[in-house]
Design an enzyme around this catalytic site. Structure first.
Site, PDB file in Angstrom:
ATOM      1  N   ASP A  14       0.893  -1.151   0.000  1.00 48.91           N
ATOM      2  CA  ASP A  14       0.000   0.000   0.000  1.00 48.91           C
ATOM      3  C   ASP A  14       0.945   1.218   0.000  1.00 48.91           C
ATOM      4  O   ASP A  14       2.134   1.092   0.328  1.00 48.91           O
ATOM      5  CB  ASP A  14      -0.863  -0.033   1.269  1.00 48.91           C
ATOM      6  CG  ASP A  14      -1.746   1.186   1.399  1.00 48.91           C
ATOM      7  OD1 ASP A  14      -2.310   1.620   0.384  1.00 48.91           O
ATOM      8  OD2 ASP A  14      -1.855   1.708   2.523  1.00 48.91           O
ATOM      9  N   ASP A  16      -0.023   5.033   0.997  1.00 46.81           N
ATOM     10  CA  ASP A  16      -0.230   6.009   2.068  1.00 46.81           C
ATOM     11  C   ASP A  16      -0.055   5.350   3.439  1.00 46.81           C
ATOM     12  O   ASP A  16      -0.727   4.369   3.744  1.00 46.81           O
ATOM     13  CB  ASP A  16      -1.638   6.607   1.962  1.00 46.81           C
ATOM     14  CG  ASP A  16      -1.830   7.390   0.679  1.00 46.81           C
ATOM     15  OD1 ASP A  16      -1.275   8.491   0.577  1.00 46.81           O
ATOM     16  OD2 ASP A  16      -2.521   6.884  -0.226  1.00 46.81           O
ATOM     17  N   ASP A 174      -1.187  -0.519   6.249  1.00 47.63           N
ATOM     18  CA  ASP A 174      -1.347   0.209   7.508  1.00 47.63           C
ATOM     19  C   ASP A 174      -2.813   0.292   7.928  1.00 47.63           C
ATOM     20  O   ASP A 174      -3.110   0.740   9.033  1.00 47.63           O
ATOM     21  CB  ASP A 174      -0.789   1.629   7.395  1.00 47.63           C
ATOM     22  CG  ASP A 174      -1.617   2.518   6.472  1.00 47.63           C
ATOM     23  OD1 ASP A 174      -2.060   2.022   5.406  1.00 47.63           O
ATOM     24  OD2 ASP A 174      -1.827   3.691   6.798  1.00 47.63           O
TER      25      ASP A 174
END
Length: 225
Positions: A14, A16, A174
């Protein structure tokens, strides 16, 4: 599970909150907008939005805070504020070191981000050389991504682009919905939650780290530093 049993051949990230430190931008801008309506943007709410496609996340925000605007109006109002911040995005600790190491070792890597392609270009504007280490980039508006996270579409699209067996892919995430999406895709997943999030919420991840610099590739059958 041993490194041999894991047998990771491909790595998917991922973006961000994993590669780039952009999550604070969303918090800052969203709080600016909701406080105009006397509301407060909390981490409890943010955790429900993280990792989702922009419109899906916006709908959660508007509904949860009962804002007198539509999800689409929220997205329009935040756009110029976020765009200016995106150009200042910086790498998170350990991200460049790991991704460049694996690239040098010949491990295929991909980025799978819910960010639309146009915003991806803004966020990575100052890091174009670094992002050449990734074999493929899948953004949230890719035609193969019919459903956003927690659906597995984006990770399966990344695996397909890499010509990888999902069972041998390792995902870095995250967000809770990202962990769910990776698991739904049949992949291994390492969670790196924001410090404000309760790590016990990430129990389904194969490992939970404080930051990427803690990752030991050899434990996953990948070349050691």
């Amino acid at each position: 599970m041993t490194a041999k049993q894991r047998h990771i051949t491909h790595v998917i990230y991922d973006m961000d909150g994993v590669l780039l430190d952009t999550e604070p931008f969303y918090t800052e801008v969203t709080q600016q907008i909701v406080q105009q309506h006397g509301k407060t943007f909390t981490w409890a709410l943010k955790s429900q939005m993280m990792g989702r496609k922009p419109l899906d996340a916006a709908k959660i925000l508007v509904d949860a805070l009962e804002l007198p605007i539509t999800a689409e109006e929220y997205l329009i109002s935040r756009e110029p504020l976020l765009d200016a911040l995106f150009l200042t995005a910086q790498p998170l600790q350990g991200a460049q070191t790991l991704t460049r190491h694996l690239h040098q070792q010949g491990i295929p890597q991909a980025v799978a981000t819910s960010t639309p392609h146009a915003k991806f270009l803004l966020k990575t504007h100052a890091h174009q050389t670094w992002f050449t280490v990734f074999n493929t980039i899948i953004t949230g508006d890719n035609i193969a991504v019919k459903q956003g996270k927690p659906a597995p579409d984006i990770f399966l699209a990344a695996a397909n682009a890499l010509q990888a067996d999902p069972a041998h892919c390792l995902v870095f995430e995250d967000a809770l919905v990202g962990v769910e999406a990776a698991k739904a895709a049949g992949m291994h997943v390492v969670a790196i939650p924001a410090l404000a999030l309760d790590k016990t919420l990430f129990a389904t991840a194969d490992a939970v780290l404080n930051q990427m610099g803690e990752f030991r590739p050899e434990l996953w059958g990948l070349p050691a530093f």
